[in-house]
Design an enzyme around this catalytic site. Sequence first.
Site: not given
Ligand code: UD1
Length: 363
Positions: A205
């Site tokens: 991820h």
């Molecule tokens: C975040 C953390 C990362 C951690 C990871 C674990 C930061 C910078 N990154 O990355 O360190 O290892 O979480 O998962 O804080 N999304 C969903 N549903 C959710 C959450 C996210 O669909 O419940 C999608 C969103 O559309 C988003 C993408 O996943 O655009 C990424 O989510 P985001 O929280 O920005 O970062 P992660 O890649 O999950």
Amino acid sequence: MKILSVVGARPNFMKIAPIMDALQAYPQVENLLLHTGQHYDEAMSRVFFEELDLPKPDIYLGIGSGSHAEQTAFVMLAFEKVLLEHHPDIVIVVGDVNSTLACSVTAVKLGVSVAHVEAGLRSYDRQMPEEINRIVTDALSDFLFTTSRQANQNLIREGLDPEKIFFVGNVMIDTLDKHRVRAELLGTPGRLGLQPGQYALMTLHRAANVDDPMVLSRLVDVLYELQTEIPLLFPVHPRTSKRLAEFGLLERLETASQLQIVPPQGYLPFLDLMAHARLVLTDSGGIQEETTILGIPCLTLRQNTERPITVTGGTNTVVGSNPGVILRAARRILSGTHKNGQIPELWDGHAAERLVEILVKHN
Ligand code: UD1
């Protein structure tokens, strides 16, 4: 004394759970749990509250997704109001996600002490958003709770006051120890048609791996090749799922007959899956540590790790994102050659108790 603990994203929940448990031994401490809502899906958030017996958050900010600046700024705006209303003495933040950074900056500026759990980890790679979050949070924190002696040294090298640094061990391993037996009885591999000890497990991820079409496409090649040699289970993070679709890479995966793509798993089934895997491939931070404790070989699909103790003392090998290198390392493990690893110092299931005792004593 009032403590406000912050969670935001999936890797935070298993770190805060043992701290909430340990705080129960101190009835004089008023204890609030705040969820920023950085992760909000059932599979990325709610399931962990149920499985880990986490209390329902007292405060939910409902921030959701966004760019780094948006996510950080929205958390700060909402968190400032919370601090002004509740006046905690200490804010506990864990790990390195955007919510960790946002809440520590906000708290410090209002004169509230910050305790950072999992302080001092450094990949020395400033392309990683998590590295920026770690550096800033550590620079601002009043209590720096570390998981290894090396993390203490990293902090001291950055000029941080040794009196603020406390090597307490790894709270995430407290959670693993507590739930391991229950998780391993779930029979998750069997439910997915897999034989214990005879499958590989992969997660992916990190922005560096999934946001660049070239890199992701090469990792898809690895998935494809590897599944011709051993059944491969791939629980897909929502970010990765979006990118695979966006870059047109799903079709190739659909033709891979021994590859099974499943949604993100809950804490207990995933622990069960790790514990019975022949091999784990990942770019996660926490999984490098969990596989070390479980004694399962782990290949880290990154150029570096902020958790070197899992390489020098554990079962982890950092292999980058070059398909040839990854496949060679995987084949070595499949042929029976791998590190056995040892349990790192103080990863003994009691880190949260030590940490909470220090916080309560110092107040
Ligand atoms: C975040 C953390 C990362 C951690 C990871 C674990 C930061 C910078 N990154 O990355 O360190 O290892 O979480 O998962 O804080 N999304 C969903 N549903 C959710 C959450 C996210 O669909 O419940 C999608 C969103 O559309 C988003 C993408 O996943 O655009 C990424 O989510 P985001 O929280 O920005 O970062 P992660 O890649 O999950």
